[in-house]
Design a protein around this motif. Structure first.
Motif, PDB file in Angstrom:
ATOM      1  N   LEU A  25     113.045  95.998 -12.137  1.00 42.27           N
ATOM      2  CA  LEU A  25     113.263  97.305 -12.751  1.00 42.27           C
ATOM      3  C   LEU A  25     113.918  98.216 -11.721  1.00 42.27           C
ATOM      4  O   LEU A  25     113.638  98.136 -10.534  1.00 42.27           O
ATOM      5  N   ARG A  26     114.795  99.087 -12.207  1.00 38.30           N
ATOM      6  CA  ARG A  26     115.435 100.041 -11.313  1.00 38.30           C
ATOM      7  C   ARG A  26     114.631 101.340 -11.356  1.00 38.30           C
ATOM      8  O   ARG A  26     114.384 101.874 -12.436  1.00 38.30           O
ATOM      9  N   PRO A  27     114.196 101.842 -10.205  1.00 42.54           N
ATOM     10  CA  PRO A  27     113.404 103.079 -10.207  1.00 42.54           C
ATOM     11  C   PRO A  27     114.240 104.268 -10.702  1.00 42.54           C
ATOM     12  O   PRO A  27     115.451 104.300 -10.493  1.00 42.54           O
ATOM     13  N   THR A  28     113.574 105.212 -11.350  1.00 48.24           N
ATOM     14  CA  THR A  28     114.247 106.442 -11.744  1.00 48.24           C
ATOM     15  C   THR A  28     114.524 107.290 -10.506  1.00 48.24           C
ATOM     16  O   THR A  28     115.551 107.951 -10.403  1.00 48.24           O
ATOM     17  N   ALA A  29     113.574 107.278  -9.566  1.00 46.63           N
ATOM     18  CA  ALA A  29     113.767 107.995  -8.306  1.00 46.63           C
ATOM     19  C   ALA A  29     112.915 107.327  -7.236  1.00 46.63           C
ATOM     20  O   ALA A  29     112.045 106.519  -7.552  1.00 46.63           O
ATOM     21  N   GLY A  30     113.159 107.681  -5.984  1.00 46.47           N
ATOM     22  CA  GLY A  30     112.360 107.135  -4.894  1.00 46.47           C
ATOM     23  C   GLY A  30     113.060 105.995  -4.184  1.00 46.47           C
ATOM     24  O   GLY A  30     114.100 105.502  -4.635  1.00 46.47           O
ATOM     25  N   GLU A  31     112.467 105.597  -3.064  1.00 50.84           N
ATOM     26  CA  GLU A  31     113.104 104.564  -2.238  1.00 50.84           C
ATOM     27  C   GLU A  31     112.090 103.494  -1.852  1.00 50.84           C
ATOM     28  O   GLU A  31     110.892 103.754  -1.745  1.00 50.84           O
ATOM     29  N   VAL A  32     112.608 102.287  -1.649  1.00 49.88           N
ATOM     30  CA  VAL A  32     111.790 101.182  -1.139  1.00 49.88           C
ATOM     31  C   VAL A  32     112.470 100.640   0.112  1.00 49.88           C
ATOM     32  O   VAL A  32     113.677 100.397   0.104  1.00 49.88           O
ATOM     33  N   PHE A  33     111.706 100.517   1.193  1.00 49.64           N
ATOM     34  CA  PHE A  33     112.257 100.000   2.440  1.00 49.64           C
ATOM     35  C   PHE A  33     111.529  98.730   2.844  1.00 49.64           C
ATOM     36  O   PHE A  33     110.305  98.662   2.790  1.00 49.64           O
ATOM     37  N   LEU A  34     112.302  97.727   3.228  1.00 53.04           N
ATOM     38  CA  LEU A  34     111.717  96.509   3.758  1.00 53.04           C
ATOM     39  C   LEU A  34     112.166  96.418   5.209  1.00 53.04           C
ATOM     40  O   LEU A  34     113.368  96.374   5.491  1.00 53.04           O
ATOM     41  N   ASP A  35     111.203  96.407   6.135  1.00 54.78           N
ATOM     42  CA  ASP A  35     111.547  96.389   7.558  1.00 54.78           C
ATOM     43  C   ASP A  35     112.505  97.512   7.923  1.00 54.78           C
ATOM     44  O   ASP A  35     113.419  97.329   8.736  1.00 54.78           O
ATOM     45  N   GLY A  36     112.325  98.642   7.298  1.00 50.02           N
ATOM     46  CA  GLY A  36     113.149  99.790   7.626  1.00 50.02           C
ATOM     47  C   GLY A  36     114.489  99.837   6.928  1.00 50.02           C
ATOM     48  O   GLY A  36     115.161 100.868   6.958  1.00 50.02           O
ATOM     49  N   SER A  37     114.904  98.748   6.253  1.00 54.26           N
ATOM     50  CA  SER A  37     116.185  98.851   5.560  1.00 54.26           C
ATOM     51  C   SER A  37     115.952  98.988   4.058  1.00 54.26           C
ATOM     52  O   SER A  37     115.031  98.405   3.498  1.00 54.26           O
ATOM     53  N   ARG A  38     116.815  99.766   3.455  1.00 51.53           N
ATOM     54  CA  ARG A  38     116.613 100.189   2.078  1.00 51.53           C
ATOM     55  C   ARG A  38     116.907  99.020   1.118  1.00 51.53           C
ATOM     56  O   ARG A  38     117.957  98.394   1.194  1.00 51.53           O
ATOM     57  N   ILE A  39     115.988  98.736   0.206  1.00 55.72           N
ATOM     58  CA  ILE A  39     116.230  97.669  -0.766  1.00 55.72           C
ATOM     59  C   ILE A  39     116.159  98.211  -2.189  1.00 55.72           C
ATOM     60  O   ILE A  39     116.151  97.448  -3.155  1.00 55.72           O
ATOM     61  N   THR A  40     116.083  99.519  -2.336  1.00 54.67           N
ATOM     62  CA  THR A  40     115.943 100.116  -3.668  1.00 54.67           C
ATOM     63  C   THR A  40     117.058  99.650  -4.591  1.00 54.67           C
ATOM     64  O   THR A  40     118.230  99.697  -4.234  1.00 54.67           O
ATOM     65  N   GLY A  41     116.663  99.175  -5.785  1.00 55.54           N
ATOM     66  CA  GLY A  41     117.653  98.845  -6.805  1.00 55.54           C
ATOM     67  C   GLY A  41     118.396  97.551  -6.571  1.00 55.54           C
ATOM     68  O   GLY A  41     119.305  97.220  -7.330  1.00 55.54           O
ATOM     69  N   GLN A  42     118.042  96.807  -5.522  1.00 56.41           N
ATOM     70  CA  GLN A  42     118.692  95.518  -5.343  1.00 56.41           C
ATOM     71  C   GLN A  42     118.168  94.508  -6.348  1.00 56.41           C
ATOM     72  O   GLN A  42     117.101  94.683  -6.924  1.00 56.41           O
ATOM     73  N   LYS A  43     118.931  93.459  -6.556  1.00 55.04           N
ATOM     74  CA  LYS A  43     118.539  92.441  -7.535  1.00 55.04           C
ATOM     75  C   LYS A  43     117.405  91.587  -6.961  1.00 55.04           C
ATOM     76  O   LYS A  43     117.280  91.441  -5.746  1.00 55.04           O
ATOM     77  N   PRO A  44     116.569  91.000  -7.852  1.00 51.64           N
ATOM     78  CA  PRO A  44     115.444  90.192  -7.384  1.00 51.64           C
ATOM     79  C   PRO A  44     115.877  89.131  -6.373  1.00 51.64           C
ATOM     80  O   PRO A  44     115.211  88.907  -5.369  1.00 51.64           O
ATOM     81  N   ARG A  45     117.011  88.463  -6.639  1.00 58.61           N
ATOM     82  CA  ARG A  45     117.387  87.370  -5.734  1.00 58.61           C
ATOM     83  C   ARG A  45     117.830  87.892  -4.376  1.00 58.61           C
ATOM     84  O   ARG A  45     117.670  87.214  -3.366  1.00 58.61           O
ATOM     85  N   GLU A  46     118.362  89.108  -4.335  1.00 62.64           N
ATOM     86  CA  GLU A  46     118.733  89.687  -3.039  1.00 62.64           C
ATOM     87  C   GLU A  46     117.482  90.036  -2.234  1.00 62.64           C
ATOM     88  O   GLU A  46     117.428  89.815  -1.020  1.00 62.64           O
ATOM     89  N   ILE A  47     116.505  90.576  -2.949  1.00 64.79           N
ATOM     90  CA  ILE A  47     115.264  90.939  -2.273  1.00 64.79           C
ATOM     91  C   ILE A  47     114.546  89.675  -1.788  1.00 64.79           C
ATOM     92  O   ILE A  47     113.974  89.649  -0.702  1.00 64.79           O
ATOM     93  N   TRP A  48     114.638  88.618  -2.581  1.00 66.23           N
ATOM     94  CA  TRP A  48     114.061  87.331  -2.180  1.00 66.23           C
ATOM     95  C   TRP A  48     114.737  86.832  -0.894  1.00 66.23           C
ATOM     96  O   TRP A  48     114.078  86.375   0.032  1.00 66.23           O
ATOM     97  N   ARG A  49     116.062  86.953  -0.824  1.00 66.42           N
ATOM     98  CA  ARG A  49     116.798  86.527   0.368  1.00 66.42           C
ATOM     99  C   ARG A  49     116.293  87.245   1.615  1.00 66.42           C
ATOM    100  O   ARG A  49     116.302  86.707   2.708  1.00 66.42           O
TER     101      ARG A  49
END
Lengths: 619, 233, 256
Positions: free
Chosen positions: C54-78
């Motif tokens: 799901l794409r958030p309406t607002a807000g951010e998600v960071f993995l290890d300090g780099s932004r992953i908000t709105g990325q596709k599931p397979r990109e986040i898996w990578r």
């Protein structure tokens, strides 16, 4: 301006019948999840029954009474069809039922031919509404005005039925979860029969209402089914107001198309549908189909394995027989075998995306015919050597599949199927109406193979090597990592995405591979026949491939090939009969009812039962 | 009232219920206990004929239900609430209840929409809302209310406490006791022993599709080896 | 401890209905963190936003300090996030080990390979993963005949194939027997300890949550109402009111 308005009114009047037929189809699909190919047949029955009744019943009361009666008569016939043909197979794998409805089409076609003969019937004029009214000086048939006035009432009546009555609540509940409706004490068998009868009655009313404008003929069933599917899909599956808007849109567009762009009338509605689906993937007023919402029916597929020693021996023996055939068979049998091999490769290419990918394409003929036309056009217009033109067939079909696939893959399920249908109709109408390039229905002729391949025996071996080679390549891909990724995307798209598989990309590549193989079959076909006509791109051709894949067995790797061989052989023997469609239709229905897992799947279950083997893994 | 006699049920090739027999008497609440995969849900579905037992009998008020379609079982007076809720999410609360409506029955309590709204006040507030905009707990209440609209004589509740918040589980327990007080016979399947003990008069424990225990909770208390072997709490 | 996941002011609304309303939290390396709350509180919506479904309406998600908000599931898996689903999503038409092999094929970037036989690839490696979750004896059975608890463990093995640094588990023990729940969470806890993986999971079984989670967050009506240790959360009156309940009904019985 006045002419413009009159045109608009004609379109609105045409929309009445189209809307009735489309709402019936939508209703049936919503509740039973059956894509009812035979819906056009009930529309045709409505027209014929209506004509007959109007001959018996005199006057205005007779005319309108006949229309009402027509719906009841056809509804009754549909109820019988549902109970006899469909009721036994609701538990079969999804979409399997459409094969049975295809059988119903064939049966109704021949029965109509027996009863009403081959001649077209002119519809009677509605008593008291024979003339025209002048609107802004333009003549508009009175009957058209009456139809326009009636349509909102029909829409309102249906809308009331669905949203405000207990029947409507039950229908909507069953659309979502029919087993639960049964567990709450509702006899769902009768609900299904009732909905099927009502939907078919709506189609029949549509057929009867258009009589004064159109009449009745034996081609009505296939002629309307394309438009009806388009309307349902543009409007959004299951949405009555959507179907209404779409029916008006398509009808009005059609009237203007005939006037201003006569060479594009066939393409127009499919172009509109493609545009709508690209912008709104689930139609104007439709909602997203959630996969698996309606529950998986049928046993899960068993894991696949390459053939063991015994399987390989059977296949090798079969190939040896085929290789030895020219030494024993006459030319006639060789040509029949060539036809079967071509069809088997075509079916195997569809089976590849349908079985492993879960991509049900209703328009696979686009790639078969597309390949055939690609090669034929080169030969016809530029005298390209056969060898080069032949190579162009799979290449062009592959590119076409890549292009069409790029649009279609974004959707899934029935919407995917419909969009592929739309694109294949687009390709067909280009072949049919761009006479300068394709010579329309005169076809492209004198497309013969190179001298070294000319001769039935040589061409037979050419066909054998390429068709069997193509099928083996497809099988190999199914067992390769790519084939596994394709099945992964079908089994659980979200898991596949969550493990790094780009499902859409895998599906697109698979779609293109299937296109290449279908194009290869088309290439072999065109040089075997020496000609190609738009019929090779028709809906009926796509349906043929679908039917054999389901008949053979979707969940078995050999299904497409076996189904194609079965249908070609049966069809070949039957066509010498006068009413061969009737017999073929009954054969198809019988196979569907007796072998719900397809021919291969059911034989395998039978074998397992006979030998008592309980292997969890199948071959 | 309900007597299940030596039924055998299969799912594909897997043998799920193995010669299972038990009884439910009028006015009691019975809990069907057992591990996941022990056959609890299949038992419920076999009684409803959503899964057809290959042999044996399901006698309900003197009539064998085996082979009947599910709707006829429901009409005979059995109400079924599936574990996965399965409410009609496109329909409003009132429409969901309408699907379940059946004529009144002489041998069972009769429920009107207004009576059900008294038992489930949350639903009353949301009567015009579509099912999909409701929370899990509300959906669970709605499935029960929907089934009660059929005025069942015997209510089958499949894992009513599964997957809902603890605070709703308590509310659910109170509701079941209230239904019992109204004269309804109830059979629940559960993994939560605490919940079962709070609402039920009697426990039936199954494992591998066979009955391993049938008795009161006090009796179960005295046989901790059974509890430990089959319930693994 | 370093921060693996940081979520800032995450929000999701569907035509007028706010499912998740400004949620912020973080998950540290090697942490086993639970997200609990009533049904419909927005837990699954939160998860689906973290994983890109799901794409958030607002807000951010960071993995290890780099932004992953709105990325596709397979990109986040990578990038090293594995997940298991509330309703298992294994491949029904494959055997148990083929499910794992599929994940390894993706891990080794061999998806578009047309030459090899898939069921021969990475079989030994797949068997190692099956051993981790104790499924080695069922390796060649069709996935469709597996018991539910085994499917859940299979999903865990699949999620581990890409050597994730963060595991998202949506109701990992739903529909399992009490003992199997504890065994699965013990296994998860071992993996967290041995491999330094961080885990964020949702759960309804409070025994599981309080026994295993290092930290607990409580979501209610789309907002976080608590984030802390087990004891802090258990004694939070707000949490008791909306989620845990008084527990009186069962406690009396249990201690009777």
């Amino acid at each position: 301006m006045a002419f413009f308005f009159a045109q608009f009114l004609t379109g609105l009047a045409n929309a009445a019948a189209l809307f009735l037929v489309a709402s019936g189809l939508s209703l049936i699909f919503g509740v039973t999840r059956i894509v009812n190919f035979a819906h056009g047949s009930f529309y045709m029955l409505g027209a014929f029954v209506g004509v007959t009744l109007m001959e018996f019943l005199p006057g205005a009361v007779g005319f309108w009474g006949a229309i009402v009666l027509t719906g009841l008569v056809v509804g009754l016939i549909a109820a019988v069809v549902e109970m006899v043909v469909l009721r036994p197979i609701y538990r079969a794998p999804e979409l399997f039922q459409l094969v049975a409805t295809f059988g119903v089409i064939l049966v109704i076609q021949d029965l109509a031919l027996m009863i009403w003969g081959a001649e077209d019937r002119l519809g009677p004029r509605a008593p008291g509404l024979r003339g025209v009214w002048r609107i802004f000086g333009e003549p508009v048939p009175k009957y058209d005005i009456i139809l326009i006035a009636m349509t909102p009432f029909i829409l309102f009546a249906l809308w009331y039925l669905i949203t405000r009555t207990r029947l409507g609540v039950l229908v909507r509940a069953a659309t979502q979860d029919r087993e639960m409706v049964g567990a709450l004490g509702v006899n769902q068998a009768w609900l299904f029969t009732g909905v099927f009868a009502l939907g078919s009655a709506l189609a029949a009313w549509g057929g009867a209402l258009q009589l004064p404008k159109g009449g009745a003929d034996l081609l009505m069933d296939f002629n309307i089914i394309g438009a009806v599917f388009v309307v349902v899909v543009i409007g959004g599956m299951g949405s009555l107001p959507g179907a209404f808007i779409a029916a008006v849109l398509i009808s009005v567009l059609n009237v203007f198309g005939v006037t201003y762009l006569p060479q594009s009338t066939l393409v127009l509605m499919f172009v509109v549908m493609a545009i709508v689906l690209i912008i709104r993937p689930y139609g104007l007023l439709g909602r997203e189909e959630v996969a698996g919402e309606h529950g998986q029916v049928g046993a899960p597929e068993t894991p696949i394995r390459p053939y063991g020693t015994r399987g390989r021996m059977v296949v090798t023996a079969l190939l040896l027989v085929l290789a030895a055939l020219p030494f024993v068979a006459d030319q006639f049998l060789l040509i029949l075998t060539i036809d079967i091999l071509i069809f088997a490769l075509f079916a195997a290419s569809l089976h590849f995306i349908l079985g492993s990918g879960g991509l049900v394409s209703f328009g696979h003929a686009a790639f078969f015919g597309g390949g055939a036309y690609a090669a034929a056009l080169l030969v016809f217009h530029t005298d390209t050597p056969m060898e080069l033109a032949f190579l162009f067939a799979p290449l062009a079909a592959g590119l076409l599949a890549l292009g069409i696939g790029w649009f279609c893959i974004r959707l899934s399920g029935v919407y995917f199927a419909m969009l592929t249908l739309a694109f294949s109709q687009l390709v067909w109408s280009v072949a049919f109406q761009w006479r300068g390039l394709t010579r329309g229905d005169d076809g492209l002729i004198n497309i013969w193979p190179a001298p070294w391949l000319n001769g039935p025996v040589t061409y037979y071996y050419f066909t054998l090597i390429l068709a069997v080679g193509g099928i083996l390549v497809l099988r190999h891909i199914i067992h390769a990592p790519f084939g596994y990724a394709l099945r992964a995307g079908r089994d659980s798209p979200r898991q596949a995405e969550a493990m790094g598989i780009d499902v859409k990309r895998v599906q697109l590549v698979a779609f293109a591979i299937a296109g290449v193989m279908a194009g290869l079959a088309g290439g072999i076909f065109v040089f075997a026949k020496g000609s190609v006509f738009p019929t090779e791109l028709e809906i009926a051709k796509s349906f043929d491939a679908l039917i054999v894949v389901f008949l053979g067995g979707v969940k078995t790797l050999a299904g497409g090939v076996v189904g194609a061989t079965f249908l070609s052989s049966v069809e070949h023997w039957l066509t010498r009969l006068e009413y061969w469609r009737l017999v073929l239709g009954l054969v198809i229905i019988a196979v569907v009812i007796l072998m719900p897992e397809g021919i291969v799947g059911s034989l395998r279950s039978l074998w397992a039962r006979v030998t008592g083997s309980k292997s969890e893994v199948s071959k | 009232m309900l007597s299940v006699e030596r039924i055998n049920s299969y799912y594909g090739k897997a043998h799920i219920l193995d010669d299972l027999s038990f009884e439910v008497r009028r006015g009691e609440v019975v809990a069907l206990l057992g591990r996941n995969g022990a056959g609890k849900s299949t038992t419920m579905k076999s009684v409803m004929q959503l899964v057809r037992p290959r042999d044996g009998a399901v006698m309900f008020q003197g009539r064998n239900l085996v082979g009947d379609p599910a709707f006829r079982v429901a009409k005979a007076g059995l109400g079924y609430v599936p574990e996965d809720r399965r409410i009609f999410t496109d329909l409003t609360v009132l429409e969901n209840l309408e699907v379940g409506r059946q004529p009144a029955r002489r041998d069972a309590p009769h429920w009107s929409v207004e009576q059900l709204f008294q038992i489930f006040p949350n639903l009353s507030e949301r009567r015009g809302n579509r099912g999909k905009h409701m929370s899990g707990g509300e959906q669970q209440m709605l499935t029960i209310a929907r089934t009660l609209m059929g005025n069942p004589a015997l209510l089958l509740l499949d894992e009513p406490s599964e997957g809902i918040a603890p605070v709703i589980v308590e509310q659910m327990a109170r509701t079941i006791l209230q239904l019992k007080a109204e004269g309804l016979t109830v059979m629940i399947s559960e993994q939560n022993l605490h919940f079962a003990r709070a609402v039920a008069d009697r426990a039936i424990i199954i494992e591998g599709g066979q009955k391993k225990f049938d008795g009161t909770f006090a009796e179960l208390e005295q046989q901790p080896e059974i509890r430990d072997a089959y319930l693994s709490v | 401890m370093t921060e693996i996941l940081r979520v800032e002011n995450l929000k999701k609304s569907y035509d007028g209905f706010i499912a998740v309303n400004g949620v912020s939290f973080s998950v540290k390396q090697g942490e086993l963190k639970a997200l609990i709350g009533p049904n419909g509180a927005g837990k699954s919506t939160c998860f689906n936003m973290l994983m890109g479904q799901l794409r958030p309406t607002a807000g951010e998600v960071f993995l290890d300090g780099s932004r992953i908000t709105g990325q596709k599931p397979r990109e986040i898996w990578r990038r090293g996030v594995g997940r298991t689903f509330q309703i298992t999503g294994t491949y029904q038409s494959m055997t148990v080990i083929e499910n794992v092999q599929m994940a390894l094929i993706s891990h080794h970037r061999r998806l578009f390979s047309f030459g090899a036989r898939a069921w021969r690839l990475y079989r030994d490696e797949a068997m190692d993963f099956l051993r981790t979750v104790d499924l080695q004896d069922q390796a060649d059975r069709p996935c469709s005949v597996l018991a539910y608890g085994d499917l859940k463990r299979l999903e865990l093995a699949i999620a581990l194939c890409h050597r994730p640094r963060l595991l998202l588990m949506d109701e990992p023990t739903a529909g399992m027997a009490p003992q199997a729940r504890i065994a699965l969470m013990q296994l998860t806890a071992d993996i967290v300890r041995d491999q330094g993986v961080s885990v964020l999971f949702t759960e309804h079984d409070m025994d599981v949550v309080f026994a295993h989670a290092h930290h607990i967050m409580v979501l209610n009506r789309g907002a976080l109402i608590a984030d802390g240790s087990a004891a802090e959360v258990r004694n939070n009156p707000k949490v008791q009111e909306v989620y845990l309940g008084g527990g009186t009904l069962f406690k009396e019985e249990a201690h009777a």
